[in-house]
Design a protein around this motif. Structure first.
Motif, short mmCIF file in Angstrom:
data_model
loop_
_atom_site.label_atom_id
_atom_site.label_comp_id
_atom_site.label_asym_id
_atom_site.label_seq_id
_atom_site.Cartn_x
_atom_site.Cartn_y
_atom_site.Cartn_z
N VAL A 58 0.82 -1.22 0.00
CA VAL A 58 0.00 0.00 0.00
C VAL A 58 0.85 1.27 0.00
O VAL A 58 0.55 2.21 -0.75
CB VAL A 58 -1.01 -0.02 1.16
N PRO A 59 1.93 1.38 0.79
CA PRO A 59 2.71 2.63 0.75
C PRO A 59 3.37 2.90 -0.60
O PRO A 59 3.78 4.02 -0.89
CB PRO A 59 3.79 2.41 1.82
N LEU A 60 3.44 1.89 -1.45
CA LEU A 60 4.02 2.07 -2.78
C LEU A 60 3.01 2.56 -3.81
O LEU A 60 3.37 2.86 -4.95
CB LEU A 60 4.63 0.74 -3.26
N GLN A 61 1.75 2.62 -3.41
CA GLN A 61 0.68 3.03 -4.33
C GLN A 61 0.48 4.55 -4.25
O GLN A 61 0.75 5.16 -3.23
CB GLN A 61 -0.63 2.32 -3.95
N GLN A 62 -0.03 5.12 -5.34
CA GLN A 62 -0.31 6.55 -5.39
C GLN A 62 -1.67 6.89 -4.80
O GLN A 62 -1.93 8.04 -4.48
CB GLN A 62 -0.22 7.05 -6.83
N ARG A 63 -2.54 5.88 -4.70
CA ARG A 63 -3.91 6.12 -4.21
C ARG A 63 -4.04 5.59 -2.79
O ARG A 63 -3.27 4.74 -2.34
CB ARG A 63 -4.91 5.43 -5.13
N SER A 64 -5.08 6.05 -2.08
CA SER A 64 -5.34 5.62 -0.70
C SER A 64 -6.04 4.27 -0.68
O SER A 64 -6.85 3.96 -1.56
CB SER A 64 -6.22 6.64 0.01
N LEU A 65 -5.77 3.50 0.35
CA LEU A 65 -6.36 2.17 0.51
C LEU A 65 -7.83 2.29 0.88
O LEU A 65 -8.20 3.05 1.79
CB LEU A 65 -5.62 1.39 1.60
N ALA A 66 -8.66 1.50 0.21
CA ALA A 66 -10.09 1.41 0.55
C ALA A 66 -10.42 0.04 1.13
O ALA A 66 -11.36 -0.09 1.89
CB ALA A 66 -10.95 1.68 -0.67
N GLY A 67 -9.63 -0.97 0.77
CA GLY A 67 -9.91 -2.30 1.29
C GLY A 67 -8.95 -3.35 0.76
O GLY A 67 -8.24 -3.11 -0.22
N ILE A 68 -8.94 -4.47 1.42
CA ILE A 68 -8.12 -5.61 1.02
C ILE A 68 -9.07 -6.79 0.89
O ILE A 68 -9.84 -7.08 1.81
CB ILE A 68 -7.03 -5.93 2.07
N GLU A 69 -9.02 -7.47 -0.26
CA GLU A 69 -9.93 -8.59 -0.50
C GLU A 69 -9.16 -9.82 -0.94
O GLU A 69 -8.06 -9.72 -1.49
CB GLU A 69 -10.95 -8.23 -1.58
#
Length: 73
Positions: free
Chosen positions: A52-63
């Motif tokens: 997640v910290p490597l992504q440009q967008r904010s986390l909404a969920g993990i599935e």
């Protein structure tokens, strides 16, 4: 009696992608295939938390998406 055999497992990270024209949140998915079918929820959460910290967008969920073969016994 039927038996299920887990065949495939996929980790999906759901990320916020902004708002649409009506003001509703939109989402983007990052999918990781070929996850070990016996991976635990804790293991998948740890991997997702590292990504997640490597992504440009904010986390909404993990599935987790599993596919199983159902056969009669």
């Amino acid at each position: 009696m039927a038996i299920t055999n887990k065949m495939k497992s996929q980790l999906q990270i759901v990320l916020e992608d902004g708002l649409d024209e009506e003001g509703n949140m939109t989402f983007k998915n990052k999918n990781f295939n070929n996850v070990k079918t016996d991976a635990t929820a804790d293991q998948l959460f740890a991997v997702a938390s590292a990504l997640v910290p490597l992504q440009q967008r904010s986390l909404a969920g993990i599935e987790r998406n599993d596919s199983s073969l159902i056969i009669g016994a």
